[in-house]
Structure formats: structure tokens, C-alpha cells
Design a protein around this motif. Structure first.
Motif, PDB file in Angstrom:
ATOM      1  N   HIS A 327       0.782  -1.164  -0.094  1.00  0.00           N
ATOM      2  CA  HIS A 327      -0.103   0.065   0.137  1.00  0.00           C
ATOM      3  C   HIS A 327       0.970   1.142  -0.106  1.00  0.00           C
ATOM      4  O   HIS A 327       1.661   1.461   0.799  1.00  0.00           O
ATOM      5  CB  HIS A 327      -0.849  -0.196   1.247  1.00  0.00           C
ATOM      6  N   GLN A 329       0.498   4.598   0.706  1.00  0.00           N
ATOM      7  CA  GLN A 329       0.061   5.625   1.454  1.00  0.00           C
ATOM      8  C   GLN A 329       0.961   6.485   1.752  1.00  0.00           C
ATOM      9  O   GLN A 329       1.147   7.557   1.793  1.00  0.00           O
ATOM     10  CB  GLN A 329      -0.889   5.515   2.771  1.00  0.00           C
ATOM     11  N   SER A 400      -3.634  11.863  -2.639  1.00  0.00           N
ATOM     12  CA  SER A 400      -3.636  10.758  -1.693  1.00  0.00           C
ATOM     13  C   SER A 400      -5.105  10.812  -0.878  1.00  0.00           C
ATOM     14  O   SER A 400      -5.417   9.988  -0.118  1.00  0.00           O
ATOM     15  CB  SER A 400      -2.516  11.042  -0.615  1.00  0.00           C
ATOM     16  N   ASP A 402      -7.806  10.689  -2.297  1.00  0.00           N
ATOM     17  CA  ASP A 402      -8.973   9.690  -3.233  1.00  0.00           C
ATOM     18  C   ASP A 402      -8.694   8.536  -2.998  1.00  0.00           C
ATOM     19  O   ASP A 402      -7.617   8.042  -2.474  1.00  0.00           O
ATOM     20  CB  ASP A 402      -8.573  10.292  -4.633  1.00  0.00           C
ATOM     21  N   SER A 403      -9.462   7.824  -3.188  1.00  0.00           N
ATOM     22  CA  SER A 403      -9.592   6.124  -3.266  1.00  0.00           C
ATOM     23  C   SER A 403     -10.626   5.892  -4.181  1.00  0.00           C
ATOM     24  O   SER A 403     -11.708   6.502  -4.209  1.00  0.00           O
ATOM     25  CB  SER A 403      -9.897   5.774  -1.879  1.00  0.00           C
ATOM     26  N   PRO A 405     -12.551   1.580  -4.842  1.00  0.00           N
ATOM     27  CA  PRO A 405     -12.375   0.354  -4.681  1.00  0.00           C
ATOM     28  C   PRO A 405     -12.004  -0.452  -6.092  1.00  0.00           C
ATOM     29  O   PRO A 405     -12.339  -0.093  -6.979  1.00  0.00           O
ATOM     30  CB  PRO A 405     -13.655  -0.355  -4.104  1.00  0.00           C
ATOM     31  N   ASN A 409     -14.056  -5.386  -4.882  1.00  0.00           N
ATOM     32  CA  ASN A 409     -14.017  -4.529  -3.607  1.00  0.00           C
ATOM     33  C   ASN A 409     -13.123  -5.163  -2.555  1.00  0.00           C
ATOM     34  O   ASN A 409     -13.215  -5.065  -1.193  1.00  0.00           O
ATOM     35  CB  ASN A 409     -15.481  -4.482  -2.773  1.00  0.00           C
ATOM     36  N   GLU A 411      -9.845  -4.790  -2.661  1.00  0.00           N
ATOM     37  CA  GLU A 411      -9.082  -4.108  -2.564  1.00  0.00           C
ATOM     38  C   GLU A 411      -9.686  -2.664  -2.459  1.00  0.00           C
ATOM     39  O   GLU A 411      -9.620  -1.985  -3.516  1.00  0.00           O
ATOM     40  CB  GLU A 411      -8.062  -4.202  -3.683  1.00  0.00           C
ATOM     41  N   ASP A 412     -10.330  -2.269  -1.424  1.00  0.00           N
ATOM     42  CA  ASP A 412     -11.322  -1.369  -0.929  1.00  0.00           C
ATOM     43  C   ASP A 412     -10.652   0.170  -0.753  1.00  0.00           C
ATOM     44  O   ASP A 412     -11.448   0.785  -0.625  1.00  0.00           O
ATOM     45  CB  ASP A 412     -12.362  -1.640  -0.346  1.00  0.00           C
ATOM     46  N   HIS A 413      -9.297   0.015  -0.603  1.00  0.00           N
ATOM     47  CA  HIS A 413      -8.712   1.488  -0.400  1.00  0.00           C
ATOM     48  C   HIS A 413      -7.402   1.458  -0.983  1.00  0.00           C
ATOM     49  O   HIS A 413      -6.519   0.573  -0.702  1.00  0.00           O
ATOM     50  CB  HIS A 413      -8.640   1.877   1.201  1.00  0.00           C
ATOM     51  N   VAL A 414      -7.181   2.634  -1.816  1.00  0.00           N
ATOM     52  CA  VAL A 414      -5.854   2.779  -2.472  1.00  0.00           C
ATOM     53  C   VAL A 414      -5.512   3.988  -2.535  1.00  0.00           C
ATOM     54  O   VAL A 414      -6.140   5.134  -1.907  1.00  0.00           O
ATOM     55  CB  VAL A 414      -6.094   2.464  -3.821  1.00  0.00           C
ATOM     56  N   SER A 415      -4.166   4.244  -2.529  1.00  0.00           N
ATOM     57  CA  SER A 415      -3.194   5.430  -2.173  1.00  0.00           C
ATOM     58  C   SER A 415      -3.385   6.397  -3.152  1.00  0.00           C
ATOM     59  O   SER A 415      -3.162   7.502  -3.025  1.00  0.00           O
ATOM     60  CB  SER A 415      -1.998   4.984  -1.961  1.00  0.00           C
TER      61      SER A 415
END
Length: 508
Positions: A327, A329, A400, A402-403, A405, A409, A411-415
Motif C-alpha cells: 500500500h 500511502q 492521496s 482519493d480512493s 475500490p 471490493n 482491494e477497497d482502499h488505494v493510495s
């Protein structure tokens, strides 16, 4: 020759490889760790254990078991299907950095690849076989899957590369160098693409350019101070030590040093009591940008030596843990910070340009024109700087936050870290052009004031700058001057001009 360990790669070493042609090799100790990690993967496959990405599908398909007879097909299908990058390719230097960083991460010995995978990656770096990697298509979590898949294609003899000045099919370049493509075994495809190397590579190249720009901005600002008969008192050591920020203190110290023997600066009350903020607050504003850049440097050097794939193999295979080190982030935040920090160098530079060209704000010829009215001089150069600064404000919007999925879903939060790094690089190119415009205007202003009165350091910089851009004696196509000055600022060895002047009192 730089030895990679997976633990100690620095930005200075990256600069040696990327800009000065230094070669790389893997340490024997790290390769031993790689071999042990690989043995663990082989045991998992032979015993048909259920381990994500080794004996299962990927993402939402993690609950689909794969027969050990199909492990090669699984890895090949992964690379081909995930090579979905679009748009213009990354600059070659960024793609080269990506290959180097992927090799360094695998050398940590947590990824389960065979040593030959790392050897092939290092061959690509040393022989300048650079994968063609499209810039768009990564969400910055689950790794930079699409970009790194295009990198991995080269190892299997597919995809395209830049080689000896040409863009060509990978297999042609490999054959010319006598390199055989590899057949990916269990876990290897996943280990190659599950990581943050696209955003980190873009960040490394961006940071190295941003650092140079930050130093150049101080030299150019010093020349502007001379062109405007700026008040030197505002840079006094005690003012900045009283606030306490190291980067602010350092910036003020360098500018004091650059201007130490100038006959063009003034004392407060001599011509005026105070200067405008764009002059008086250079240490505070530029120093704050240095603070952010120092943060970016710290995060990049951690990420350059991080294990960012999944799963990771520990204790000789006794523990295989699915986590989330892919990830992006931390780097997404760092890239957004870098965008803002570098954009601000252009914001304040554009305000100094305005003070150089506006006849209501100085006693110089209007717009630095050789014949005000008949010739426009630097009038529209300020327009160009203003346009670039406004474009940067749009690009500086944080990616950063923004996200979206993906993978049903799972992978429901991305950087969005790769988007942040790409936009940061665009901002850096714009900032360099704004600084080029300030340089052109500052050179013209000090020429009007009298270059014989300049400080030793700024005069040296002026003379080198004049080799690139001639004095404005007649209106001409200034676009060419701006681009030439910007190219010079990108290519010069800035360390020749940087002077680190010691504090009169070591108070912080």
C-alpha cells in the motif's frame, strides 16, 4: 560499483547509478537470504500448502486453489493480464530506477524469488536495457501492478525496451546482449509486480531534481535581491535563530554568504525600511519547502529499502504472512507534500518576477525593456510564469485523499501514490521554467544596476547564465531563452555553486 543489500541504498547512490553510469551488483550475503527464501517457496509448492499467490489465484481469486502443475502458467498469466498500462511511457531514467529498486527490494530475502530473477534485473540496469513502461494505470495499492507488469514482461522476453537510443521489442535487445529470457516459477510474477517501485522511482527522480531546484532558487533569489537593491538585514542570523527552524536558518545563511560582498544590497532605512514579503521572507518560505523536502527524502530512503510485496516469507518459510506493505500511502503523502513544497518555490518566484518587471514596484526600466513602449521586454515572460504557477495549483491538489475500490471490493482502499508522484514531476518541470524566467529577469536587472557591483558568488552564476541567455538588447522570441535557461538549470552541476557558510554562532 555499488553493492545492493536490500537495506542500505541511498539517494546519493541512486544519483550515481541514474546520472553518472555507476554499475550495481548484489551482495553475497543478501543472495544467500534470497536462496533460503526460495527454498521455502519450493517446499510450499511441493507440499501443496495453501498460500496466497503461490498456490492460489490473486485478488478476489485468492480463494481459488491452483494445481502445482500450473504454477508457471499462473505467473505468466498474471504478468500478461496485469500489463494494462496506458499513456506515454515513464522517462527512461525513471524506468531504470524502477528496475534497480525492484531488485533491491527482492534482495531483502522476503519474496521467495530465485537469484536468477535478481541477476536479470541487474543486467538490465547495467546494460541500459530500459523497459518501456506506460505512466498511467496504477492505483498505488496492491503494488504498482500495471507499471511493474510492463517491467516484468522484459524478463520473459516480451514487451518493449529503450536500448541504444531506440525503442524496440525486448527480445531483440536481449539477444544483442546474449541474455536469455526467464520462465517465471511459483511466486516470482507476483513478487515482481507487488510493490511500490513505480511511485518510488518517480519520486526519487523527482526529488533529486527538486533538491537541485531548491538550491538554484536561492541563488536566483539572491541575484533578484541585488537587482532590486534588497535589504540584507532581514537575513541576519539572529532573526532566524530566534525562530528556530534549521532549514530557515540554513537558507538565510546561504543567502548571506552569496551576498556577503555585494555592493547592490542595502541596509534597512537606506532606501526603504522593509522589503516586500517575496524578498524579506525568502528564508521562511524556502526554508519551509526544505522542511517538506527533508521529509520526502526520509520517506523515500525508507521505501527504497522496504519489502513491499505480498505475501512475505519469514523464518525460513515457517511463517508466510499476507499483509499490506504494497500500500503506497506513505509515499502518496510524501509526493503530495513535495508537490506543494516545490510549487511554492514557483509561487514566490513569480512574485519576485513581478517586482522585477513592474515599474510601479521598482525604479528599473518598465518590464526591463531596452526601449519601454516600443519594445515589450520581459512583460509576457511574467505572464508565462503566472500561467505555470496557476497550472501548478491544479496539479498540487492532493492525490492521496482519493480512493476507489477495485478487485470486486477486495482491494477497497488505494493510495493513488503513483498519480501523486507523476503530478509532482510535472510541477517540478513547471517550477524550473518559472525559475528560468526569474533568472533571465534578475540577470537583466543586475546588468542595469552594474554587474561590477555584484557579489562574487552571484556574479559567477550570472556569467555562466549569460553564456546561455544573452542580454535583452532587442525584443526577440523569449520562449527559446526560457527553455534554454531551464535546460541549463536541469543539467548544471549545482554543487559547484552551492556554498555552505558556517554560522557565526552555533546556536541551534
Amino acid at each position: 560499483m555499488i553493492t545492493l543489500t536490500g537495506e542500505s541504498l541511498t539517494l546519493e547512490q541512486m544519483k550515481e547509478v541514474l546520472y553518472r553510469g555507476q554499475k550495481v551488483r548484489a551482495s553475497e550475503k543478501s543472495m544467500d537470504a534470497v536462496k533460503k527464501s526460495r527454498e521455502a517457496v519450493d517446499r510450499i509448492v511441493s507440499e501443496s500448502k495453501v498460500v496466497y499467490g503461490i498456490t492460489t489465484g490473486f485478488g478476489k481469486f485468492s480463494d481459488v486453489l491452483i494445481d502445482k502443475n500450473h504454477v508457471q502458467d499462473l505467473q505468466l498469466n498474471l504478468i500478461r493480464s496485469h500489463a494494462c498500462g496506458v499513456g506515454e511511457p515513464f522517462p527512461e531514467i525513471v524506468s531504470k530506477a524502477m528496475v534497480l529498486l525492484r531488485a533491491n527490494a527482492l534482495l531483502k530475502g522476503f519474496s521467495g524469488v530465485r537469484p536468477i530473477i535478481i541477476e536479470k534485473l541487474l543486467e538490465l540496469v547495467n546494460l541500459e536495457i530500459i523497459p518501456v513502461i506506460p505512466q498511467q494505470g496504477s492505483l498505488g495499492a496492491s503494488g504498482d501492478l500495471a507499471p511493474l507488469s510492463h517491467l516484468a514482461l522484459v524478463l520473459i522476453g516480451e514487451g518493449e525496451v529503450f536500448y541504444k537510443g531506440n525503442r524496440m521489442e525486448s527480445m531483440g535487445a536481449l539477444q544483442q546482449e546474449g541474455i536469455l529470457p526467464v520462465t517465471l516459477e511459483a511466486k516470482e510474477g507476483l513478487a515482481l509486480i507487488n510493490g511500490t517501485q513505480a511511485m518510488t522511482a518517480m519520486g526519487v527522480v523527482g526529488y533529486l531534481e527538486a533538491e537541485q531546484l531548491a538550491y538554484e532558487s536561492e541563488l536566483i533569489a539572491s541575484m533578484t535581491i541585488e537587482g532590486l537593491n534588497g535589504i540584507i538585514d532581514a537575513f541576519a542570523e539572529e532573526v532566524h535563530v530566534a525562530r528556530g527552524y534549521k532549514q530557515q536558518i540554513d537558507t538565510a545563511r546561504r543567502i548571506r554568504g552569496y551576498l556577503s560582498d555585494s555592493l547592490l544590497t542595502t541596509q534597512q532605512g537606506e532606501l526603504r525600511v522593509q522589503d516586500a514579503y517575496s524578498l524579506r521572507c525568502i528564508p521562511q518560505v524556502h526554508g519551509a519547502s526544505w522542511q517538506a523536502l527533508d521529509y520526502v527524502k526520509e520517506k523515500l530512503e525508507i521505501e527504497m529499502n522496504a519489502a513491499t510485496d505480498n505475501p512475505l516469507i519469514f523464518d525460513d518459510g515457517e511463517k508466510v504472512i499476507s499483509g499490506g506493505n504494497f500500500h503506497g500511502q506513505p509515499i502518496a503523502f510524501a509526493m503530495d507534500f513535495m508537490k506543494i513544497a516545490v510549487a511554492e518555490l514557483a509561487n514566490i518566484s513569480e512574485r519576485r518576477i513581478e517586482r522585477l518587471v513592474n515599474p510601479q514596484l521598482n525604479d528599473l526600466p518598465a518590464f526591463l525593456s531596452p526601449q519601454p513602449g516600443l519594445q515589450s521586454g520581459a512583460m509576457i515572460m511574467q505572464y508565462a510564469a503566472a500561467a505555470l504557477v496557476s497550472e501548478n495549483k491544479t496539479l498540487a491538489h492532493p492525490a492521496s485523499v482519493d480512493s476507489i475500490p477495485s478487485s470486486a471490493n477486495q482491494e477497497d482502499h488505494v493510495s493513488m501514490g503513483t498519480i501523486a508522484s507523476r503530478h509532482a514531476y510535472q510541477i517540478i518541470q513547471n517550477v524550473r521554467r518559472v525559475l528560468a524566467i526569474e533568472l533571465i529577469c534578475a540577470m537583466q536587472a543586475v546588468e542595469i544596476r552594474g554587474i561590477e557591483k555584484m557579489a562574487t558568488q552571484t556574479k559567477e552564476f550570472y556569467e555562466k547564465g549569460r553564456e546561455q541567455v544573452a542580454s535583452i538588447k532587442q525584443d526577440r522570441v523569449f520562449s527559446k531563452d526560457i527553455e534554454k535557461a531551464a535546460k541549463w538549470l536541469k543539467e548544471i552541476e549545482i554543487s559547484h555553486f552551492i556554498k555552505e557558510f558556517s554560522l557565526e554562532k552555533e546556536q541551534y
